[in-house]
Write an enzyme that holds these catalytic residues in place. Structure first.
Site, short mmCIF file in Angstrom:
data_model
loop_
_atom_site.label_atom_id
_atom_site.label_comp_id
_atom_site.label_asym_id
_atom_site.label_seq_id
_atom_site.Cartn_x
_atom_site.Cartn_y
_atom_site.Cartn_z
N PRO A 242 31.08 42.62 48.07
CG PRO A 242 29.45 41.33 47.02
CD PRO A 242 29.73 42.71 47.48
CG ASP A 243 35.97 38.29 48.45
OD1 ASP A 243 34.94 37.61 48.29
OD2 ASP A 243 36.85 38.00 49.28
CG PHE A 244 35.92 37.91 41.88
CD1 PHE A 244 34.78 38.67 41.75
CD2 PHE A 244 36.87 37.97 40.86
CE1 PHE A 244 34.59 39.48 40.65
CE2 PHE A 244 36.68 38.77 39.75
CZ PHE A 244 35.54 39.53 39.65
NE ARG A 245 39.39 33.49 42.09
CZ ARG A 245 39.61 34.61 41.42
NH1 ARG A 245 39.78 35.74 42.08
NH2 ARG A 245 39.67 34.60 40.10
CG ASN B 29 39.61 46.37 44.80
OD1 ASN B 29 39.68 45.19 44.44
ND2 ASN B 29 39.81 46.75 46.04
CG ASP C 255 36.03 49.50 45.17
OD1 ASP C 255 36.93 50.36 45.07
OD2 ASP C 255 36.13 48.50 45.89
CG HIS D 280 41.72 44.09 36.89
ND1 HIS D 280 41.63 43.23 37.95
CD2 HIS D 280 42.77 43.66 36.14
CE1 HIS D 280 42.59 42.31 37.84
NE2 HIS D 280 43.29 42.56 36.75
CB CYS E 175 30.69 51.69 21.26
SG CYS E 175 29.88 50.60 20.06
CB CYS F 92 31.74 52.10 16.33
SG CYS F 92 31.10 53.19 17.62
CB CYS G 66 27.07 52.70 20.40
SG CYS G 66 28.15 53.98 19.76
P1 CNA Z 1 39.47 37.54 45.31
O1 CNA Z 1 39.99 36.44 44.44
O2 CNA Z 1 38.03 37.50 45.68
O3 CNA Z 1 40.36 37.53 46.64
C1 CNA Z 1 40.05 38.32 47.75
C2 CNA Z 1 40.97 37.90 48.88
O4 CNA Z 1 40.73 38.77 49.98
C3 CNA Z 1 40.73 36.47 49.36
O5 CNA Z 1 41.99 35.83 49.49
C4 CNA Z 1 40.06 36.65 50.73
O6 CNA Z 1 40.41 35.63 51.65
C5 CNA Z 1 40.63 37.98 51.16
N1 CNA Z 1 39.77 38.74 52.08
C6 CNA Z 1 38.48 39.13 51.89
N2 CNA Z 1 38.06 39.88 52.93
C7 CNA Z 1 39.11 39.95 53.80
C8 CNA Z 1 39.30 40.56 55.07
N3 CNA Z 1 38.34 41.28 55.67
N4 CNA Z 1 40.50 40.41 55.70
C9 CNA Z 1 41.49 39.64 55.13
N5 CNA Z 1 41.37 39.06 53.92
C10 CNA Z 1 40.20 39.20 53.27
O7 CNA Z 1 39.75 38.96 44.68
P2 CNA Z 1 41.04 39.49 43.91
O8 CNA Z 1 41.06 40.95 44.11
O9 CNA Z 1 42.26 38.70 44.22
O10 CNA Z 1 40.66 39.15 42.41
C11 CNA Z 1 40.86 40.04 41.44
C12 CNA Z 1 39.57 40.54 40.80
C13 CNA Z 1 38.47 40.80 41.77
C14 CNA Z 1 39.77 41.85 40.15
O11 CNA Z 1 39.63 41.70 38.79
C15 CNA Z 1 38.69 42.80 40.68
O12 CNA Z 1 38.24 43.67 39.70
C16 CNA Z 1 37.64 41.91 41.17
N6 CNA Z 1 36.68 42.44 42.17
C17 CNA Z 1 36.74 43.73 42.57
C18 CNA Z 1 35.84 44.19 43.52
C19 CNA Z 1 35.93 45.63 43.96
O13 CNA Z 1 36.22 46.49 43.13
N7 CNA Z 1 35.70 45.93 45.24
C20 CNA Z 1 34.88 43.33 44.07
C21 CNA Z 1 34.85 41.99 43.60
C22 CNA Z 1 35.76 41.56 42.65
#
Ligand code: CNA
Length: 288
Positions: free
Chosen positions: A45-48, A119, A121, A138, A146, A149, A173
């Site tokens: 899952p993404d964040f937003r 990301n 991952d 990130h 740790c 320390c 640690c």
């Molecule tokens: P975000 O804010 O969640 O934005 C993700 C964007 O991707 C949104 O605008 C969505 O509309 C868009 N989106 C999602 N799926 C699709 C799709 N299939 N097609 C088109 N658009 C899509 O995440 P950001 O990366 O902007 O925020 C930065 C954070 C999220 C970083 O610090 C990451 O470390 C952190 N994060 C990483 C992961 C990972 O490593 N996979 C997962 C969740 C959060």
């Protein structure tokens, strides 16, 4: 207000795609800036994204604000929440998406200057993208430190063995015995890795095509990177939604901005088709 989002929609999708394809064909130094949207098709899952994004699914931790889970204060007080998320990241065998392989294809064609990923991952490595071509803005789950320390753990094993499927223990640690061992992912208000600072200062001015994929561009300082390219650079956003303007950009107009709205894998596949790279992409994905 249309002026506050990026990029501004000017052309029809097919017309934009044609221009983007032409510019990718002519490019020498492409930077791909990626975010969590790139990996949603891998099942992470993404964040937003409303409903499925992590921020909508953290109720059980009773956070004041969803971002708390990635702050040091909250982590020191209630580390379980972060380690529960960590467990998923480091134990599940997620597979790269076809769009991760598209970035690898750009590398194979010697036009990838760098992939800046937000990301954590590690799917870029699984897709075969070289360490040299990648900046993990990130941080990552590869190493840990740790919090007390600052002893560095060169691999994540110490964390891993504490995270059993139904029993999460907090890794402490082995040296100072009082600090929590925190994976080296960057929390809000923490410094970004030196590699990010060093390379972003020189890469972006060389970039002729910038492809931004799957990010809401809300997290600083990465969200101003698109403004660091020269004014003549082609900038493409592949995402479900447009992004807010960065801080510098407000007073500048980039004439070659293209917003390809829609699903990432579908859009990338359409581009590859028009680039004549369809078979090569499919080969990379199937050999993956
Ligand atoms: P975000 O804010 O969640 O934005 C993700 C964007 O991707 C949104 O605008 C969505 O509309 C868009 N989106 C999602 N799926 C699709 C799709 N299939 N097609 C088109 N658009 C899509 O995440 P950001 O990366 O902007 O925020 C930065 C954070 C999220 C970083 O610090 C990451 O470390 C952190 N994060 C990483 C992961 C990972 O490593 N996979 C997962 C969740 C959060």
């Amino acid at each position: 207000d249309n002026k506050l989002i990026w990029p501004r929609p000017i052309l029809e999708r097919d017309e934009k795609k044609k221009k983007v394809v032409e510019d990718i064909k002519a490019a020498k130094s492409i930077i791909v800036l990626t975010g969590a949207g790139l990996s949603t098709a891998a099942g992470i899952p993404d964040f937003r994204t409303p409903g499925t994004g992590l921020y909508d699914n953290l109720q059980k931790y009773k956070l004041n604000h969803p971002t708390d889970i990635f702050t040091l204060d909250y982590f020191l007080e209630k580390p379980h929440a972060f380690f529960e998320l960590t467990k998923d990241f480091i134990s599940k065998d997620y597979k790269p998406t076809s769009s991760h392989y598209f970035i690898k294809l750009l590398e194979d064609k010697s036009v990838l200057l760098r992939n800046y990923t937000q990301n954590i991952d590690g799917l870029e490595f699984k897709a075969g993208i070289s360490r040299d071509k990648l900046v993990q803005c990130h941080g990552s789950y590869e190493t840990a430190t740790c919090v007390s320390c600052r002893k560095v753990y060169p691999n994540i094993d110490i964390v891993k063995k504490h995270l059993k499927p139904d029993n999460i223990k907090i890794p402490m640690c082995v040296s100072c015995k009082k600090g929590i061992v925190k994976p080296d992912v960057v929390f809000f208000n923490e410094d970004l890795p030196e590699r990010y600072t060093n390379l972003s200062n020189v890469d972006f001015e060389k970039c002729d095509v910038l492809i931004v994929i799957g990010t809401s561009l809300k997290v600083s300082p990465v969200n101003v990177l698109p403004d660091k390219v020269p004014i003549g650079t082609t900038r493409v956003l592949i995402n479900f939604e447009q992004a807010p303007l960065g801080s510098i950009q407000r007073n500048r107009t980039y004439p070659y901005d293209y917003y390809l709205n829609g699903d990432i894998n579908e859009t990338v596949f359409e581009l590859c088709k028009e680039l004549g790279w369809e078979e090569e992409l499919e080969k990379l994905v199937s050999e993956g």
